[in-house]
Design a protein around this motif. Structure first.
Motif, mmCIF file in Angstrom:
data_model
loop_
_atom_site.group_PDB
_atom_site.id
_atom_site.type_symbol
_atom_site.label_atom_id
_atom_site.label_comp_id
_atom_site.label_asym_id
_atom_site.label_seq_id
_atom_site.Cartn_x
_atom_site.Cartn_y
_atom_site.Cartn_z
ATOM 1 N N TYR A 153 1.356 -2.450 -8.197
ATOM 2 C CA TYR A 153 2.459 -3.150 -7.406
ATOM 3 C C TYR A 153 3.101 -4.170 -8.462
ATOM 4 C CZ TYR A 153 5.635 -5.220 -4.012
ATOM 5 O OH TYR A 153 6.670 -5.765 -3.302
ATOM 6 N N PRO A 154 2.440 -5.189 -8.878
ATOM 7 C CA PRO A 154 2.826 -6.488 -9.648
ATOM 8 C C PRO A 154 3.419 -6.086 -10.695
ATOM 9 C CG PRO A 154 0.490 -6.861 -8.651
ATOM 10 C CD PRO A 154 0.881 -5.538 -8.293
ATOM 11 N N GLN A 155 2.676 -5.124 -11.526
ATOM 12 C CA GLN A 155 3.436 -4.608 -12.606
ATOM 13 C C GLN A 155 4.637 -4.148 -12.303
ATOM 14 O OE1 GLN A 155 0.170 -1.860 -14.007
ATOM 15 N NE2 GLN A 155 -0.754 -3.626 -15.084
ATOM 16 N N TYR A 156 4.976 -3.160 -11.294
ATOM 17 C CA TYR A 156 6.434 -2.595 -11.024
ATOM 18 C C TYR A 156 7.318 -3.609 -10.948
ATOM 19 C CZ TYR A 156 9.653 -0.134 -7.992
ATOM 20 O OH TYR A 156 10.850 0.345 -7.644
ATOM 21 N N LEU A 157 6.916 -4.607 -10.183
ATOM 22 C CA LEU A 157 7.673 -5.677 -10.211
ATOM 23 C C LEU A 157 8.215 -6.629 -11.460
ATOM 24 C CD1 LEU A 157 6.286 -7.565 -7.075
ATOM 25 C CD2 LEU A 157 8.388 -6.073 -6.912
ATOM 26 N N ALA A 158 7.298 -6.546 -12.282
ATOM 27 C CA ALA A 158 7.514 -7.333 -13.701
ATOM 28 C C ALA A 158 8.583 -6.174 -14.132
ATOM 29 C CB ALA A 158 6.370 -7.584 -14.474
ATOM 30 N N MET A 159 8.400 -4.889 -14.301
ATOM 31 C CA MET A 159 8.973 -3.964 -14.928
ATOM 32 C C MET A 159 10.747 -3.934 -14.386
ATOM 33 S SD MET A 159 7.296 -2.782 -17.324
ATOM 34 C CE MET A 159 8.366 -1.448 -17.789
ATOM 35 N N LEU A 160 10.506 -3.933 -13.016
ATOM 36 C CA LEU A 160 11.984 -4.034 -12.552
ATOM 37 C C LEU A 160 12.749 -5.385 -13.037
ATOM 38 C CD1 LEU A 160 11.173 -3.647 -8.599
ATOM 39 C CD2 LEU A 160 12.421 -2.078 -10.064
ATOM 40 N N ARG A 193 0.761 -1.181 -0.097
ATOM 41 C CA ARG A 193 0.062 0.162 -0.131
ATOM 42 C C ARG A 193 0.596 1.498 0.071
ATOM 43 N NH1 ARG A 193 -3.707 -1.466 4.789
ATOM 44 N NH2 ARG A 193 -3.503 -3.584 4.303
ATOM 45 N N ALA A 194 1.979 1.142 0.495
ATOM 46 C CA ALA A 194 2.885 2.401 0.521
ATOM 47 C C ALA A 194 3.409 2.622 -0.871
ATOM 48 C CB ALA A 194 3.953 2.069 1.593
ATOM 49 N N LEU A 254 3.262 6.110 -5.194
ATOM 50 C CA LEU A 254 4.269 6.351 -5.778
ATOM 51 C C LEU A 254 4.413 5.792 -7.169
ATOM 52 C CD1 LEU A 254 6.936 5.183 -2.932
ATOM 53 C CD2 LEU A 254 6.158 7.685 -3.471
ATOM 54 N N LEU A 255 3.598 4.643 -7.357
ATOM 55 C CA LEU A 255 3.535 3.974 -8.959
ATOM 56 C C LEU A 255 2.229 4.612 -9.603
ATOM 57 C CD1 LEU A 255 3.953 0.285 -7.566
ATOM 58 C CD2 LEU A 255 5.529 1.811 -8.626
ATOM 59 N N GLU A 256 1.301 5.215 -8.841
ATOM 60 C CA GLU A 256 0.225 5.878 -9.750
ATOM 61 C C GLU A 256 0.637 6.937 -10.722
ATOM 62 O OE1 GLU A 256 -2.806 7.393 -7.024
ATOM 63 O OE2 GLU A 256 -3.348 5.365 -6.374
ATOM 64 N N PRO A 257 1.531 7.700 -10.324
ATOM 65 C CA PRO A 257 1.881 8.699 -11.476
ATOM 66 C C PRO A 257 2.704 8.022 -12.784
ATOM 67 C CG PRO A 257 2.826 9.509 -9.394
ATOM 68 C CD PRO A 257 2.073 7.938 -9.156
ATOM 69 N N LEU A 258 3.105 6.614 -12.537
ATOM 70 C CA LEU A 258 3.688 5.857 -13.728
ATOM 71 C C LEU A 258 2.754 5.176 -14.229
ATOM 72 C CD1 LEU A 258 6.865 4.697 -11.801
ATOM 73 C CD2 LEU A 258 6.550 6.567 -13.219
ATOM 74 N N GLY A 259 1.341 5.029 -13.661
ATOM 75 C CA GLY A 259 0.359 4.224 -14.247
ATOM 76 C C GLY A 259 0.752 2.485 -13.864
#
Length: 160
Positions: free
Chosen positions: A52-59, A39-40, A44-49
């Motif tokens: 959280y799971p998508q962020y992990l995949a992108m990492l 949740r934290a 932070l991820l909303e401006p990137l669209g």
């Protein structure tokens, strides 16, 4: 002359009657902390669209791309049934492409688009912003991460 010993930093084991108390469960502490940390990340991820799971995949893709869906799933510890819809959404957002491997059509390659690669620069601020949100010293975060990684390795080793 008596010598004082430093108090132990390791919490005492729960009393026998407390073994099933929710607060004494490792699984609950991990579950609660994971949900709160996830949740934290959200604002932070909303401006990137990104979720959280998508962020992990992108990492994982920023570290190595292209990758097969299978290799990406192994890196993220996700099965293809969970990963495929996530990748479809990243593809719809214009961050990745998915193509069948010419040598083996059962394999699907995931690659970054220019927009997906460019997103990395914007995401570079997220770890520091999260550390500020958590208000935990960097060395404590590193120690916690190392402990959790060691736990995950032990658990995986026992499964094989």
């Amino acid at each position: 002359m008596t010598t004082k010993t430093a108090p132990s930093k390791t919490p005492a084991a729960p009393a026998a009657g407390d073994l099933l108390a929710l607060d004494n469960q490792l699984c609950f502490a991990l579950y609660a902390a994971s949900g709160l940390v996830t949740r934290a990340y959200r604002p932070l991820l909303e401006p990137l669209g990104l979720t959280y799971p998508q962020y992990l995949a992108m990492l994982a893709l920023w570290k190595q791309a292209p990758r097969t869906v299978k290799a990406l799933g192994q890196a993220l510890d996700l099965d293809s049934g969970t990963l495929t819809p996530l990748l479809k959404r990243l593809e719809a957002a214009g961050y990745v492409t998915r193509t069948r491997d010419a040598d083996d059509e059962r394999r699907v390659q995931v690659a970054l688009t220019p927009a997906g690669a460019a997103l990395k620069a914007k995401a570079a601020e997220i770890p520091a912003a999260l550390a500020c949100r958590l208000d935990i010293p960097a060395q404590d975060i590193a120690a916690l991460r190392a402990t959790l990684q060691a736990l995950a390795q032990r658990m995986k080793a026992r499964q094989t």
